[in-house]
Scaffold this motif. Structure first.
Motif, PDB file in Angstrom:
ATOM      1  N   MET A  40      53.776  26.651  37.779  1.00 19.95           N
ATOM      2  CA  MET A  40      53.558  26.991  36.380  1.00 19.95           C
ATOM      3  C   MET A  40      52.226  26.451  35.866  1.00 19.95           C
ATOM      4  N   SER A  41      51.458  25.806  36.713  1.00 24.02           N
ATOM      5  CA  SER A  41      50.184  25.245  36.280  1.00 24.02           C
ATOM      6  C   SER A  41      49.187  26.357  35.975  1.00 24.02           C
ATOM      7  N   GLY A  42      48.072  26.003  35.350  1.00 25.46           N
ATOM      8  CA  GLY A  42      47.047  26.989  35.036  1.00 25.46           C
ATOM      9  C   GLY A  42      46.304  27.485  36.250  1.00 25.46           C
ATOM     10  N   ASN A  43      46.522  26.862  37.399  1.00 24.05           N
ATOM     11  CA  ASN A  43      45.893  27.282  38.651  1.00 24.05           C
ATOM     12  C   ASN A  43      46.964  27.869  39.563  1.00 24.05           C
ATOM     13  N   ALA A  44      47.119  29.175  39.509  1.00 24.35           N
ATOM     14  CA  ALA A  44      48.189  29.831  40.263  1.00 24.35           C
ATOM     15  C   ALA A  44      48.035  29.659  41.762  1.00 24.35           C
ATOM     16  N   LYS A  45      46.816  29.463  42.235  1.00 24.06           N
ATOM     17  CA  LYS A  45      46.568  29.340  43.674  1.00 24.06           C
ATOM     18  C   LYS A  45      46.806  27.925  44.190  1.00 24.06           C
ATOM     19  N   GLY A  85      52.697  26.487  23.010  1.00 20.01           N
ATOM     20  CA  GLY A  85      51.748  26.629  21.919  1.00 20.01           C
ATOM     21  C   GLY A  85      50.970  27.927  21.903  1.00 20.01           C
ATOM     22  N   THR A  86      51.575  29.016  22.400  1.00 19.87           N
ATOM     23  CA  THR A  86      50.845  30.281  22.507  1.00 19.87           C
ATOM     24  C   THR A  86      51.380  31.329  21.536  1.00 19.87           C
ATOM     25  N   ARG A  87      50.488  32.258  21.178  1.00 22.40           N
ATOM     26  CA  ARG A  87      50.830  33.397  20.341  1.00 22.40           C
ATOM     27  C   ARG A  87      51.068  34.622  21.228  1.00 22.40           C
ATOM     28  N   VAL A  88      51.645  35.656  20.658  1.00 20.30           N
ATOM     29  CA  VAL A  88      51.931  36.851  21.459  1.00 20.30           C
ATOM     30  C   VAL A  88      50.642  37.521  21.937  1.00 20.30           C
ATOM     31  N   ASP A  89      49.570  37.434  21.182  1.00 21.27           N
ATOM     32  CA  ASP A  89      48.324  38.061  21.624  1.00 21.27           C
ATOM     33  C   ASP A  89      47.741  37.371  22.853  1.00 21.27           C
ATOM     34  N   GLN A  90      48.102  36.098  23.062  1.00 18.94           N
ATOM     35  CA  GLN A  90      47.605  35.366  24.223  1.00 18.94           C
ATOM     36  C   GLN A  90      48.360  35.725  25.505  1.00 18.94           C
ATOM     37  N   HIS A  91      49.425  36.493  25.363  1.00 14.22           N
ATOM     38  CA  HIS A  91      50.207  36.922  26.532  1.00 14.22           C
ATOM     39  C   HIS A  91      49.855  38.337  26.977  1.00 14.22           C
ATOM     40  N   GLN A  92      48.839  38.926  26.366  1.00 12.61           N
ATOM     41  CA  GLN A  92      48.527  40.327  26.656  1.00 12.61           C
ATOM     42  C   GLN A  92      47.786  40.496  27.982  1.00 12.61           C
ATOM     43  N   ARG A  93      47.841  41.699  28.478  1.00 12.95           N
ATOM     44  CA  ARG A  93      47.235  42.103  29.754  1.00 12.95           C
ATOM     45  C   ARG A  93      45.734  42.319  29.610  1.00 12.95           C
ATOM     46  N   ASN A  94      44.970  41.842  30.552  1.00 11.08           N
ATOM     47  CA  ASN A  94      43.559  42.186  30.646  1.00 11.08           C
ATOM     48  C   ASN A  94      43.488  43.547  31.329  1.00 11.08           C
ATOM     49  N   GLU A  95      43.195  44.592  30.571  1.00  8.91           N
ATOM     50  CA  GLU A  95      43.240  45.952  31.105  1.00  8.91           C
ATOM     51  C   GLU A  95      42.246  46.149  32.248  1.00  8.91           C
ATOM     52  N   ALA A  96      41.147  45.423  32.220  1.00 10.35           N
ATOM     53  CA  ALA A  96      40.140  45.562  33.276  1.00 10.35           C
ATOM     54  C   ALA A  96      40.540  44.839  34.549  1.00 10.35           C
ATOM     55  N   ASP A  97      41.390  43.816  34.419  1.00 11.97           N
ATOM     56  CA  ASP A  97      41.799  43.012  35.578  1.00 11.97           C
ATOM     57  C   ASP A  97      43.197  42.460  35.324  1.00 11.97           C
ATOM     58  N   PRO A  98      44.235  43.240  35.629  1.00 16.67           N
ATOM     59  CA  PRO A  98      45.612  42.808  35.339  1.00 16.67           C
ATOM     60  C   PRO A  98      45.993  41.466  35.959  1.00 16.67           C
ATOM     61  N   GLU A  99      45.391  41.119  37.111  1.00 12.52           N
ATOM     62  CA  GLU A  99      45.704  39.853  37.774  1.00 12.52           C
ATOM     63  C   GLU A  99      44.686  38.764  37.434  1.00 12.52           C
ATOM     64  N   ASP A 100      44.058  38.860  36.304  1.00 15.16           N
ATOM     65  CA  ASP A 100      43.101  37.865  35.847  1.00 15.16           C
ATOM     66  C   ASP A 100      43.795  36.505  35.740  1.00 15.16           C
ATOM     67  N   LEU A 101      43.443  35.565  36.602  1.00 15.32           N
ATOM     68  CA  LEU A 101      44.135  34.280  36.666  1.00 15.32           C
ATOM     69  C   LEU A 101      43.765  33.339  35.527  1.00 15.32           C
ATOM     70  N   THR A 102      42.854  33.756  34.668  1.00 15.85           N
ATOM     71  CA  THR A 102      42.569  32.964  33.466  1.00 15.85           C
ATOM     72  C   THR A 102      43.506  33.349  32.327  1.00 15.85           C
ATOM     73  N   THR A 103      44.334  34.368  32.546  1.00 24.47           N
ATOM     74  CA  THR A 103      45.274  34.816  31.515  1.00 24.47           C
ATOM     75  C   THR A 103      46.713  34.493  31.916  1.00 24.47           C
ATOM     76  N   ILE A 104      47.569  34.342  30.927  1.00 25.58           N
ATOM     77  CA  ILE A 104      48.993  34.084  31.173  1.00 25.58           C
ATOM     78  C   ILE A 104      49.620  35.264  31.908  1.00 25.58           C
ATOM     79  N   TYR A 105      49.309  36.452  31.433  1.00 27.74           N
ATOM     80  CA  TYR A 105      49.846  37.669  32.044  1.00 27.74           C
ATOM     81  C   TYR A 105      49.391  37.789  33.499  1.00 27.74           C
ATOM     82  N   GLY A 106      48.121  37.553  33.738  1.00 28.57           N
ATOM     83  CA  GLY A 106      47.573  37.697  35.079  1.00 28.57           C
ATOM     84  C   GLY A 106      48.190  36.743  36.079  1.00 28.57           C
ATOM     85  N   ARG A 107      48.404  35.499  35.649  1.00 29.43           N
ATOM     86  CA  ARG A 107      49.015  34.520  36.565  1.00 29.43           C
ATOM     87  C   ARG A 107      50.448  34.898  36.900  1.00 29.43           C
TER      88      ARG A 107
END
Length: 318
Positions: A149-154, A202-224
């Motif tokens: 669950m850390s910010g570093n999925a790898k 401490g997150t809002r719903v907008d912070q859980h959204q998909r990066n349309e250009a890179d769905p697996e963007d590991l800097t995003t909650i959705y991507g991880r």
């Protein structure tokens, strides 16, 4: 109908190349089936010297469960599938070839489970690790997860028995009530369960959204979250998503009226990426008992209206 999840942890890492080309047989994700009593495990690859046959043996515990065999095609390709029965059973498999009347076991995998899968996402109430100093001792071989669950999925990309709270950067962590949920499913339904918790406090719903250009963007909650699900080969057959979030949106009067729009977008994107247009979502109602709810009753009323709007428009959200 939902497909069951086959939870795989390879204990006997005897993976050998199945062809001189370096091609390997591999366990693939289960095929969806309308038969709720059985699900399917699939093995495929290439084996150019297996002129007679390839075989797949399945054991339930120490007892033979099934055996499938087939003849490779002219190009050496093969595909074998066997049915598994969901339940509190540890399976293991053996894959091999037959040539000149001699059988050779090429691959082994053990500690396989066939059960259900749920995703937990949201903010701190979904993270659920703020419950005191002592970590519960409870563990179960039937409750499993993948990654961290850390910010570093790898940082950690393995399977294992789930824990309430990890002291290793979120490794195999699913949160307190995530573990309790898993325990109740195992006890009540006699079913193994896979849980993956992608919540961030401490997150809002907008912070859980998909990066349309890179769905697996590991800097995003959705991507991880999506990255972990895909690496675990569990983008299919998920029973439901449990969403526990809203407090941070409630604090901002400008955000509250857009909550339904944001959550509806998240629901649609994740259903699409998981290939599950009828995937159920379970919403936890934002509480008025907490200090935030008591101090922001006007905003809370707006947020609850937004939640009710989703419940009224999407029958798969409960």
């Amino acid at each position: 109908m939902f497909s069951r999840i086959i939870i795989i942890i390879v204990l006997s890492a005897q993976l050998t190349a199945c062809a001189q080309t370096g091609n390997k047989s591999q366990l693939k994700e289960p095929v969806k089936t309308n038969n709720m009593k059985l699900d399917t495990i699939v093995l495929g690859g290439g084996c150019f010297w297996c002129t007679e046959a390839v075989f797949l043996r399945v054991f339930a515990g120490d007892k033979p469960f099934s055996e499938i065999s087939g003849k490779p095609g002219a190009d050496g390709s093969y595909s074998l599938s066997a049915k598994l029965k969901p339940g509190l059973v540890q399976y293991r498999i053996e894959f091999g070839s037959k040539s000149g009347g001699v059988e050779t076991v090429l691959h082994k995998a053990a500690n396989l489970l066939c059960g259900d899968a749920y995703i937990i996402i949201g903010q701190s109430n979904a993270v659920a690790t703020d419950f005191g100093k002592e970590d519960p001792a409870f563990r179960s071989e039937w409750i499993r997860t993948f990654g961290t669950m850390s910010g570093n999925a790898k940082e950690f990309t393995g399977w294992g028995d789930a824990v309430h709270r990890s002291r290793e950067g979120g490794k195999l962590q699913v949160g307190y009530w995530g573990m309790e949920l898993g325990k109740r499913i195992v006890e009540s339904h006699k079913m193994p369960v896979f849980l993956i918790n992608g919540a961030v406090g401490g997150t809002r719903v907008d912070q859980h959204q998909r990066n349309e250009a890179d769905p697996e963007d590991l800097t995003t909650i959705y991507g991880r979250l999506l990255w972990r699900l895909r690496r675990a080969k569990l983008t299919h057959g998920v029973r439901g998503i449990i969403w526990h979030q809203g407090e941070n949106d409630m604090l901002d009067r400008a955000l509250c009226p857009r909550y339904a729009e944001g959550l509806d977008a998240l629901v649609g994107r994740l259903r699409a990426d998981l290939g599950a247009p009828e995937l159920k979502w379970y919403l936890a109602e934002v509480s008025e008992k907490g200090i935030w709810g008591m101090d922001n009753r006007a905003n809370l009323a707006i947020l609850r209206q937004q939640q009710d709007q989703l419940l009224a428009t999407d029958p798969l959200i409960q």
